[in-house]
Design a protein around this motif. Structure first.
Motif, PDB file in Angstrom:
ATOM      1  N   ASN A 175       0.829  -1.435   0.155  1.00 14.42           N
ATOM      2  CA  ASN A 175       0.271  -0.091  -0.136  1.00 14.42           C
ATOM      3  C   ASN A 175       0.849   1.263  -0.296  1.00 14.42           C
ATOM      4  OD1 ASN A 175      -2.644  -1.203   0.035  1.00 14.42           O
ATOM      5  ND2 ASN A 175      -1.907  -1.662   2.357  1.00 14.42           N
ATOM      6  N   TYR A 176       0.906   2.383  -0.385  1.00 17.82           N
ATOM      7  CA  TYR A 176       1.389   3.636  -1.004  1.00 17.82           C
ATOM      8  C   TYR A 176       0.698   4.705  -1.004  1.00 17.82           C
ATOM      9  CZ  TYR A 176       4.659   0.056  -3.269  1.00 17.82           C
ATOM     10  OH  TYR A 176       5.950  -0.995  -3.398  1.00 17.82           O
ATOM     11  N   MET A 187      -4.247   7.159  -2.148  1.00 17.87           N
ATOM     12  CA  MET A 187      -3.466   6.214  -2.346  1.00 17.87           C
ATOM     13  C   MET A 187      -3.197   5.057  -3.049  1.00 17.87           C
ATOM     14  SD  MET A 187      -2.618   5.743   1.422  1.00 17.87           S
ATOM     15  CE  MET A 187      -2.880   3.440   1.288  1.00 17.87           C
ATOM     16  N   LEU A 188      -2.552   3.747  -3.432  1.00 15.04           N
ATOM     17  CA  LEU A 188      -2.290   2.741  -4.500  1.00 15.04           C
ATOM     18  C   LEU A 188      -2.119   1.380  -3.629  1.00 15.04           C
ATOM     19  CD1 LEU A 188      -0.413   3.438  -7.586  1.00 15.04           C
ATOM     20  CD2 LEU A 188       0.158   1.621  -6.569  1.00 15.04           C
ATOM     21  N   ILE A 311       9.812  -2.248  -4.431  1.00 16.31           N
ATOM     22  CA  ILE A 311       9.922  -0.832  -4.267  1.00 16.31           C
ATOM     23  C   ILE A 311       8.792  -0.180  -3.190  1.00 16.31           C
ATOM     24  CG2 ILE A 311       8.478   1.281  -5.691  1.00 16.31           C
ATOM     25  CD1 ILE A 311       8.254  -1.014  -7.686  1.00 16.31           C
ATOM     26  N   ILE A 312       9.898   0.388  -2.641  1.00 16.28           N
ATOM     27  CA  ILE A 312      10.193   1.274  -1.744  1.00 16.28           C
ATOM     28  C   ILE A 312       9.456   2.875  -1.617  1.00 16.28           C
ATOM     29  CG2 ILE A 312      10.979   2.332   0.917  1.00 16.28           C
ATOM     30  CD1 ILE A 312      10.779  -0.895   0.187  1.00 16.28           C
ATOM     31  N   ILE A 325       1.687  12.482 -10.529  1.00 16.41           N
ATOM     32  CA  ILE A 325       1.773  10.992  -8.885  1.00 16.41           C
ATOM     33  C   ILE A 325       3.624  12.466  -9.142  1.00 16.41           C
ATOM     34  CG2 ILE A 325       3.662   9.563  -8.368  1.00 16.41           C
ATOM     35  CD1 ILE A 325       2.108   7.632  -9.315  1.00 16.41           C
ATOM     36  N   SER A 326       3.508  13.241  -7.711  1.00 18.02           N
ATOM     37  CA  SER A 326       4.794  13.929  -7.804  1.00 18.02           C
ATOM     38  C   SER A 326       6.186  12.718  -6.862  1.00 18.02           C
ATOM     39  CB  SER A 326       4.904  15.109  -6.638  1.00 18.02           C
ATOM     40  OG  SER A 326       5.884  15.557  -5.817  1.00 18.02           O
ATOM     41  N   THR A 327       5.280  11.635  -5.241  1.00 18.66           N
ATOM     42  CA  THR A 327       6.050  11.410  -5.401  1.00 18.66           C
ATOM     43  C   THR A 327       5.011   9.692  -4.764  1.00 18.66           C
ATOM     44  OG1 THR A 327       5.777  11.872  -2.515  1.00 18.66           O
ATOM     45  CG2 THR A 327       7.149  12.379  -3.780  1.00 18.66           C
ATOM     46  N   GLN A 328       5.276   8.491  -4.770  1.00 22.41           N
ATOM     47  CA  GLN A 328       4.821   7.012  -4.335  1.00 22.41           C
ATOM     48  C   GLN A 328       5.621   6.980  -2.998  1.00 22.41           C
ATOM     49  OE1 GLN A 328       3.779   4.322  -7.227  1.00 22.41           O
ATOM     50  NE2 GLN A 328       4.363   3.091  -5.882  1.00 22.41           N
TER      51      GLN A 328
END
Length: 335
Positions: A175-176, A187-188, A311-312, A325-328
């Motif tokens: 969950n991102y 949320m993604l 992926i972090i 998106i700017s940051t995930q």
């Protein structure tokens, strides 16, 4: 005084010989020699730590780190993590000796054109192996001869999951937190839903970000030394790939359809803090067309990948609109 009596000389001779043998052998003892041939291929599997050294550039060079060895079908393979990451592929196992090749990861480099590095490992005592590699590394005129050797101690009888790609498992869910260019958040969720074959996975991505799609599928290939992302077209085209032994600074291009993605390793062992915690990651830069239809539209972003947890973080340097998106950032995961 000279001894003229033959019997006396004979007794003296045997006395001296006996004394010499006692000194040389210390009396009769049972041989406790170490037998390396008792070890089988599976005994080498695990995580090993230590140092190896060679004479190079007119001086002794030493490097330290880890070697993981794992079972791949009927043979052993491994990863060397010592001032760089190198793949090793098993050649054969014979009478306690494991023979292997060291794979060149920078085949486009002229200094590596004559790379030919092979080696072997053998137990020197319980939980210790002698580790040898000899041949040509990268160097002037396409090669430099080296002969690495050292002793490694077993750290664990399992390969360390932090040293190879180990996050491919059905059911794993990420969950991102998405931060948009507009400063809105959403949320993604990414989830591996099915194992299609050995190393090949499919999954779903869902979002609450008011994008044109709410759900879509993804396809990954994961083994210990390769993480491959397919473009989702169903024709097997690779969107991007991340070899475990990728060379820093080298640009790798992946063509899928009319698009070309360029992947570059920026740095290794970078600590990243996200809502889910702190992780040691490998940082990549990816440059790719944002949309095949919009000629000239490019997405330029950075990706932080942890070998064990995936992926972090993602950071887009060129978000084209307020909804992009700017940051995930990894918020949580279920493993």
């Amino acid at each position: 005084m000279l001894i003229s009596n033959p019997q006396a000389m004979k007794r003296l001779f045997f006395f001296l010989i006996t004394a010499f043998l006692i000194i040389l052998y210390g009396g009769c003892k049972k041989c406790d020699c170490f037998d390396s041939s008792q070890y089988v291929q599976g005994n080498f599997v695990g995580t090993w730590k230590g140092s190896i050294s060679t004479f190079k550039d007119n001086k002794m060079v030493k490097k330290s780190g880890e070697v993981i060895i794992y079972q791949a079908a009927s043979r052993l393979e491994g990863i060397i993590n010592m001032e760089g990451v190198y793949r090793i592929t098993g050649l054969q196992f014979n009478n306690g000796f494991w023979y292997f090749d060291v794979v060149c990861s920078d085949t486009l480099n002229p200094e590596c054109s004559n790379w030919s590095l092979t080696g072997f490992a053998v137990f020197s005592e319980a939980e210790h192996i002698d580790f040898h590699m000899a041949g040509n590394e990268c160097g002037p005129l396409g090669k430099q001869y080296v002969s690495w050797e050292g002793t490694l101690a077993m750290y664990s009888d399992l390969p360390d999951p932090a040293l190879y790609y180990s996050f491919g498992k059905q059911g794993n869910t990420w969950n991102y937190l998405i931060n948009k260019k507009s400063s809105d958040t959403c949320m993604l969720q990414q989830k591996i839903t099915e194992t299609l074959s050995d190393g090949l996975f499919s999954g779903t991505v869902a979002n609450s970000c008011e994008w044109p799609w709410q759900h879509k599928f993804f396809y990954w290939y994961l083994d210990p030394v390769m993480y491959t992302v397919y473009d989702g077209s169903g024709n097997g085209a690779i969107a991007a790939a991340f070899p475990i032994d990728v060379t820093p600074g080298r640009v790798y291009s992946y063509i899928h359809g009319t698009d070309t993605a360029q992947v570059t390793l920026v740095s290794r062992y970078q600590e990243v803090t996200v809502p889910a915690g702190k992780y040691i990651c490998t940082k990549y830069r990816i440059v790719e067309p944002a949309d095949s239809v919009k000629s000239g539209t490019i997405t330029d972003y950075y990706l932080w990948i942890n070998n064990q947890f995936g992926i972090i973080k993602k950071e887009v340097t060129t978000p084209s609109g307020p909804n992009d998106i700017s940051t995930q950032l990894l918020l949580n995961k279920n493993f």
